[in-house]
Design an enzyme around this catalytic site. Structure first.
Site, PDB file in Angstrom:
ATOM      1  N   THR A  39       0.835  -1.207   0.000  1.00  0.00           N
ATOM      2  CA  THR A  39       0.000   0.000   0.000  1.00  0.00           C
ATOM      3  C   THR A  39       0.864   1.249   0.000  1.00  0.00           C
ATOM      4  O   THR A  39       0.552   2.237  -0.679  1.00  0.00           O
ATOM      5  CB  THR A  39      -0.953   0.009   1.207  1.00  0.00           C
ATOM      6  OG1 THR A  39      -1.772  -1.159   1.145  1.00  0.00           O
ATOM      7  CG2 THR A  39      -1.831   1.247   1.232  1.00  0.00           C
ATOM      8  N   CYS A  40       1.953   1.215   0.730  1.00  0.00           N
ATOM      9  CA  CYS A  40       2.852   2.372   0.813  1.00  0.00           C
ATOM     10  C   CYS A  40       3.445   2.698  -0.554  1.00  0.00           C
ATOM     11  O   CYS A  40       3.542   3.865  -0.935  1.00  0.00           O
ATOM     12  CB  CYS A  40       3.971   2.097   1.819  1.00  0.00           C
ATOM     13  SG  CYS A  40       3.377   1.614   3.456  1.00  0.00           S
ATOM     14  N   SER A  41       3.838   1.674  -1.298  1.00  0.00           N
ATOM     15  CA  SER A  41       4.504   1.868  -2.590  1.00  0.00           C
ATOM     16  C   SER A  41       3.538   2.054  -3.750  1.00  0.00           C
ATOM     17  O   SER A  41       3.877   2.714  -4.735  1.00  0.00           O
ATOM     18  CB  SER A  41       5.405   0.668  -2.899  1.00  0.00           C
ATOM     19  OG  SER A  41       6.490   0.646  -2.013  1.00  0.00           O
TER      20      SER A  41
END
Length: 157
Positions: free
Chosen positions: A47-49
């Site tokens: 999700t972060c990337s």
């Protein structure tokens, strides 16, 4: 847990700048500035990337046009990982800040123990900081990505 109206605690971070390790203090990062901070559980994680960092990269110019001096991506990772992640995401307009020992994250009470995932990490959030004071805090429920995104922050500016 830190709340709106609170002053950020003193902390020292790690940052690779032009290939050189520097250790900016919270005063250097926030004093006299309007700063958007978004924190992620880990660099290079799905999700972060795929959503969190790319959203801030895409909207960096619009966010800064609203009077924001800096956009900081914070994670409990080392500065080398944060630098590599920033480069891989073309995040040249985002400061990729490492809270390697979770000093800051724990001081503001937004840490979580991910156990086998990586130990102590940051919860997912975004905040607007004006001269070291928290003006807005968007804390995600565990496993969610709904309120700390760049679009939500932009709308609140």
């Amino acid at each position: 847990m830190i709340e709106v109206g609170a002053t950020l605690p003193e902390a020292t971070f790690s940052l690779l700048k032009d290939g050189e390790m520097i250790n900016p203090h919270s005063n250097n990062l926030f004093a006299g500035k309007k700063v958007v901070v978004f924190a992620v559980p880990g660099a290079f994680t799905p999700t972060c990337s795929q959503a969190h960092l790319p959203g801030y990269v895409a909207l960096a110019d619009k966010i800064k046009a609203k009077g924001v001096d800096d956009i900081i991506c914070l994670s409990v990772n080392d500065a080398f990982v944060m630098d590599a992640w920033g480069k891989s995401a073309n995040a040249e307009h985002v400061t990729m800040l490492a809270d390697g020992n979770a000093q800051f994250t724990q001081a503001i009470g937004l840490d979580m123990d991910t156990d086998s995932f990586g130990g102590i990490r940051s919860q997912r959030y975004s905040m607007l900081v004006d001269d070291g004071t928290v003006v807005a805090l968007n804390l995600e429920d565990p496993g969610r990505f709904e309120v700390s995104d760049a679009e939500t922050m932009l709308k609140s500016l």
